[in-house]
Design a protein around this motif. Structure first.
Motif, short mmCIF file in Angstrom:
data_model
loop_
_atom_site.label_atom_id
_atom_site.label_comp_id
_atom_site.label_asym_id
_atom_site.label_seq_id
_atom_site.Cartn_x
_atom_site.Cartn_y
_atom_site.Cartn_z
N ALA A 1 58.17 -34.74 -11.06
CA ALA A 1 57.50 -34.41 -12.32
C ALA A 1 56.02 -34.78 -12.32
CB ALA A 1 58.22 -35.07 -13.50
N ALA A 2 55.69 -35.96 -11.87
CA ALA A 2 54.29 -36.38 -11.90
C ALA A 2 53.42 -35.46 -11.07
CB ALA A 2 54.16 -37.83 -11.42
N ALA A 3 53.88 -35.11 -9.88
CA ALA A 3 53.10 -34.21 -9.02
C ALA A 3 53.02 -32.81 -9.60
CB ALA A 3 53.72 -34.16 -7.62
N VAL A 4 54.12 -32.32 -10.15
CA VAL A 4 54.16 -30.98 -10.74
C VAL A 4 53.19 -30.89 -11.91
CG1 VAL A 4 55.58 -29.32 -12.01
CG2 VAL A 4 56.50 -30.47 -9.98
N MET A 5 53.15 -31.95 -12.71
CA MET A 5 52.28 -31.93 -13.89
C MET A 5 50.80 -31.94 -13.53
SD MET A 5 54.53 -34.39 -16.31
CE MET A 5 53.20 -34.67 -17.43
N GLY A 6 50.47 -32.26 -12.31
CA GLY A 6 49.08 -32.23 -11.87
C GLY A 6 48.64 -30.90 -11.30
N THR A 7 49.54 -29.92 -11.26
CA THR A 7 49.19 -28.64 -10.65
C THR A 7 48.55 -27.68 -11.64
OG1 THR A 7 51.34 -27.64 -11.12
CG2 THR A 7 51.12 -28.84 -9.03
N ALA A 8 47.85 -26.71 -11.11
CA ALA A 8 47.25 -25.67 -11.94
C ALA A 8 48.35 -24.84 -12.61
CB ALA A 8 46.36 -24.76 -11.09
N GLY A 9 49.46 -24.63 -11.91
CA GLY A 9 50.58 -23.88 -12.49
C GLY A 9 51.11 -24.54 -13.74
#
Length: 170
Positions: free
Chosen positions: A111-119
């Motif tokens: 979740a933490a990494a996903v939330m940092g994406t442009a997507g």
């Protein structure tokens, strides 16, 4: 099932010489027809950029359940931190339960990494800031506010929600 129902009905399109398909790109429709007639799509098509995303939408629209399941499986195999947020939206749009489940399962530990994406930022851009912050809290990540705590009123929480939050801090 879609075309069978269309051509066996008394609708105007059933009697016409042609059926305009305006909502699907020609290369996507070619693969859809290949699936309908042979039960197969080309491997090259499955590898082509964005083809699976378009194909799953067409499969959903034209009720090709087997093709939809194939697309879901391939999309699940290719989940990454960078694409999972858009795939989650795609799963909702295409009513793709398997892809939705895979995407959610992928997001949980990432979740933490996903939330940092442009997507993720693109998906969450319109009116979902609170949801983004809740997800950040659950993941132990910070949002654009650099971890600044907000009051219950600032967060849009009711008095009861604020009490629950206070209890969690004990």
């Amino acid at each position: 099932p879609y075309f069978e129902g269309l051509f066996s009905s008394s609708m105007r399109d059933a009697d016409s010489d042609g059926l305009p398909i305006a909502d699907v790109e020609p290369d996507v429709f070619e693969q859809l027809l290949s699936w309908i007639y042979t039960g197969e799509v080309t491997e090259a098509a499955l590898q082509a950029k964005d083809m699976l995303e378009h194909l799953i939408m067409a499969a959903n629209r034209y009720e090709c359940g087997g093709l939809k399941l194939l697309c879901e499986a391939k999309l699940c195999e290719g989940l990454t931190v960078e694409n999972v947020a858009t795939r989650l939206v795609l799963a909702e749009q295409a009513e793709a339960d398997q892809l939705m489940e895979c995407s959610l399962e992928f997001i949980k530990p990432n979740a933490a990494a996903v939330m940092g994406t442009a997507g993720w930022k693109h998906v969450m851009a319109e009116g979902a800031e609170l949801m983004n912050e809740v997800m950040a809290m659950l993941a132990g990540a910070t949002t654009g506010d650099k971890g600044k705590k907000r009051t219950a009123d600032e967060a849009g929480l009711s008095a009861q929600d604020a009490e629950v939050e206070e209890m969690r801090e004990w």
